[in-house]
Design a protein around this motif. Structure first.
Motif, PDB file in Angstrom:
ATOM      1  N   HIS A 121       0.819  -1.211   0.000  1.00 10.18           N
ATOM      2  CA  HIS A 121       0.000   0.000   0.000  1.00 10.18           C
ATOM      3  C   HIS A 121       0.856   1.266   0.000  1.00 10.18           C
ATOM      4  N   GLU A 219      -5.345   8.148   0.736  1.00 13.42           N
ATOM      5  CA  GLU A 219      -5.106   7.311  -0.448  1.00 13.42           C
ATOM      6  C   GLU A 219      -4.789   5.870  -0.032  1.00 13.42           C
ATOM      7  N   ASP A 220      -5.404   4.929  -0.702  1.00  9.09           N
ATOM      8  CA  ASP A 220      -5.177   3.516  -0.374  1.00  9.09           C
ATOM      9  C   ASP A 220      -3.770   3.074  -0.753  1.00  9.09           C
ATOM     10  N   LYS A 221      -3.312   3.498  -1.922  1.00 10.62           N
ATOM     11  CA  LYS A 221      -1.990   3.093  -2.389  1.00 10.62           C
ATOM     12  C   LYS A 221      -1.208   4.321  -2.848  1.00 10.62           C
ATOM     13  N   ARG A 272      -1.321   5.435   6.947  1.00 12.21           N
ATOM     14  CA  ARG A 272      -2.549   5.527   6.160  1.00 12.21           C
ATOM     15  C   ARG A 272      -3.759   5.738   7.074  1.00 12.21           C
ATOM     16  N   GLN A 274      -7.996   5.859   7.400  1.00  8.56           N
ATOM     17  CA  GLN A 274      -9.198   5.309   6.744  1.00  8.56           C
ATOM     18  C   GLN A 274     -10.222   6.423   6.510  1.00  8.56           C
TER      19      GLN A 274
END
Length: 274
Positions: A121, A219-221, A272, A274
């Protein structure tokens, strides 16, 4: 029982790996098969062994046979271990050994970008980072500060070069990495986008977003792209990235060393939300 061989003849071909071949020659030692590299210090060698790299031979100070090299040699009883006093080894290799032990090891075939990034990720992309000390420091930060993988263009120093792996404290054997095959500027970025990564150019540009921008954090990745010492990222790379980020600076300091900048970026963007 360790396979101890005391050095009697400096010209012995078994010592060429340590005394007479440079790192590029080691890289191509078994060409077209994978070559060799030299790991330095017990910590780095231990992590390489844990990662499944094959030892070819050891070179070490005689006093370390029963001290800091004892456990390593016990794990590799059939691997020849060439020993001598410190001044002899310094004369043989041309430099003082860090913590008194080297190990010649067989390289592995490099994985594809897709396999390295399959479950990632947060990844770091190094564009033409040429200094092995910087590469090693970036790997250490990447491993410790939330990156899942590292990709390198072919203009980068090899992470398995002796200094790079030593500066990394062996983390080059703990975090997945590979070189980007083909043309990075033409298709490398497209391959990352196809895997769902949004790219972040670390660059000194005024039209940039803050490194703590909430959208970045969601951003997820993310692929964090860092450029070469001095010149930074290529203009084409910056233009092709989804975001441009500049680390806020104070006291009229305009930039950080790429290894220092990587640590700041990894710490902030590796978390990261959520």
């Amino acid at each position: 029982m360790a396979n101890i061989i005391e050095i009697k003849d400096f010209s012995a071909p078994e010592l060429d790996l340590y005394a007479r071949l440079n790192e590029n020659q080691l890289l191509r030692y078994y060409e077209p098969q994978t070559g060799l590299f030299i790991a330095e210090s017990p910590n780095v060698i231990t992590r390489a062994l844990q990662a499944g790299y094959e030892p070819i031979s050891f070179l070490l100070e005689k006093k370390h046979v029963e001290t800091q090299a004892k456990d390593l040699l016990a794990k590799c009883p059939d691997v020849p271990a060439y020993v001598a006093e410190f001044d002899v080894l310094t004369k043989l290799t041309g430099f003082a050994l860090t913590r008194g032990i080297l190990c010649a090891m067989r390289r592995k075939s490099l994985p594809s970008i897709e396999s390295v990034c399959a479950n990632a990720h947060r990844i770091a992309v190094l564009e033409n980072v040429m200094n092995p000390t910087n590469v090693g420091a970036i790997f250490r930060s990447a491993a410790g500060l939330g990156m899942d993988a590292v990709l390198l263009t072919h203009g980068c120093s090899d992470p398995l070069y002796r200094r790079a792996s030593r500066v990394s404290m062996g983390t080059v054997f703990q975090i997945p990495w590979t070189f980007i095959d083909g043309d990075w500027s033409k298709d490398g970025m497209d391959r990352l986008k196809a895997m769902g990564f949004r790219s972040v150019a670390m660059a000194l540009k005024k039209d940039s977003v803050s490194i703590d921008d909430p959208q970045l954090m969601r951003e997820d990745k993310l692929a964090l792209v860092l450029g070469t010492e001095g010149d930074g990222l290529a203009k084409e790379t910056i233009a092709n990235c989804d975001y441009t980020v500049m680390i806020p600076m104070y006291h009229e300091v305009d930039s950080l060393n790429v290894a220092s900048a990587s640590a700041v970026a990894f710490w902030q963007l590796g978390r990261r939300k959520q």
